[in-house]
Design an enzyme around this catalytic site. Structure first.
Site, PDB file in Angstrom:
ATOM      1  N   ILE A   1      58.318  49.922  76.539  1.00  0.00           N
ATOM      2  CA  ILE A   1      59.324  48.855  76.627  1.00  0.00           C
ATOM      3  C   ILE A   1      59.110  47.958  77.852  1.00  0.00           C
ATOM      4  O   ILE A   1      59.610  46.843  77.911  1.00  0.00           O
ATOM      5  CB  ILE A   1      60.750  49.476  76.625  1.00  0.00           C
ATOM      6  CG1 ILE A   1      61.766  48.498  76.070  1.00  0.00           C
ATOM      7  CG2 ILE A   1      61.152  49.980  77.995  1.00  0.00           C
ATOM      8  CD1 ILE A   1      63.113  49.130  75.756  1.00  0.00           C
TER       9      ILE A   1
ATOM     10  N   HIS B   1      53.462  62.416  77.953  1.00  0.00           N
ATOM     11  CA  HIS B   1      53.010  61.234  77.223  1.00  0.00           C
ATOM     12  C   HIS B   1      51.750  60.682  77.862  1.00  0.00           C
ATOM     13  O   HIS B   1      51.513  60.874  79.054  1.00  0.00           O
ATOM     14  CB  HIS B   1      54.107  60.156  77.187  1.00  0.00           C
ATOM     15  CG  HIS B   1      54.609  59.781  78.542  1.00  0.00           C
ATOM     16  ND1 HIS B   1      55.536  60.510  79.231  1.00  0.00           N
ATOM     17  CD2 HIS B   1      54.291  58.741  79.351  1.00  0.00           C
ATOM     18  CE1 HIS B   1      55.787  59.942  80.392  1.00  0.00           C
ATOM     19  NE2 HIS B   1      55.039  58.873  80.496  1.00  0.00           N
TER      20      HIS B   1
END
Ligand code: 5GP
Length: 146
Positions: free
Chosen positions: A40, A108
């Site tokens: 984002i 991640h």
């Protein structure tokens, strides 16, 4: 947190909520073990994150099998994302622990396509425009599904 403290996995962390479908994201890929979506706060166009479905805070908390699956997906997606956005190279980043820059405590891997001469924005900097992220996600999915 001291260096030798191990963070406890929080099943309500933001990426866990995305896996449960409780928070939206610009998803580009999913299989039984992993999910990938656009960051984002992208450092470049196409900056994506690949996460494990196995709950793990970081690289040291995941099973060897889970890590294999995660990295196989990174290896598969990175060149396709690079092609989709017309980049010249790909930076792969992965942070372990807040001291190392990890801000979301769910393992991640960052896939950051790099274009020659285009500056890379700071890590976790400005929020991207949602329409631009959606357009980039479509561009990447067209290559992945093509
Ligand atoms: P870390 O610093 O933990 O390696 O990276 C976490 C990344 O997650 C950052 O690059 C940050 O921009 C991204 N991020 C944080 N919150 C959200 C969110 O709600 N949605 C998405 N798609 N990315 C997020």
């Amino acid at each position: 947190m001291a260096d030798n403290d191990v963070a406890v996995y929080d099943p309500e962390n933001i990426f866990a909520k995305m896996l449960k479908g409780e928070i939206p994201c610009h998803k580009i890929y999913e299989d039984g073990d992993t999910m990938a979506f656009l960051d984002i706060m992208p450092r470049t166009e196409g900056h994506a994150l690949v996460i494990t479905k196995e709950p793990a805070v970081d690289l040291f908390a995941i099973s060897a099998q889970g890590l294999d699956k995660l990295m196989a997906v990174v290896q598969k997606l990175a060149p396709q994302i690079k092609a989709a956005v017309g980049a010249d190279g790909v930076m792969i980043q992965q942070f372990n622990g807040e001291a190392a820059g990890q801000t979301v405590l769910h393992l991640h891997v960052h896939i950051v396509p790099i274009k020659e001469g285009v500056p890379v924005k700071p890590h976790a900097g400005d929020m991207a425009n949602a329409d631009e992220l959606a357009a980039t996600a479509e561009k990447i999915k067209a290559v992945l599904e093509g």
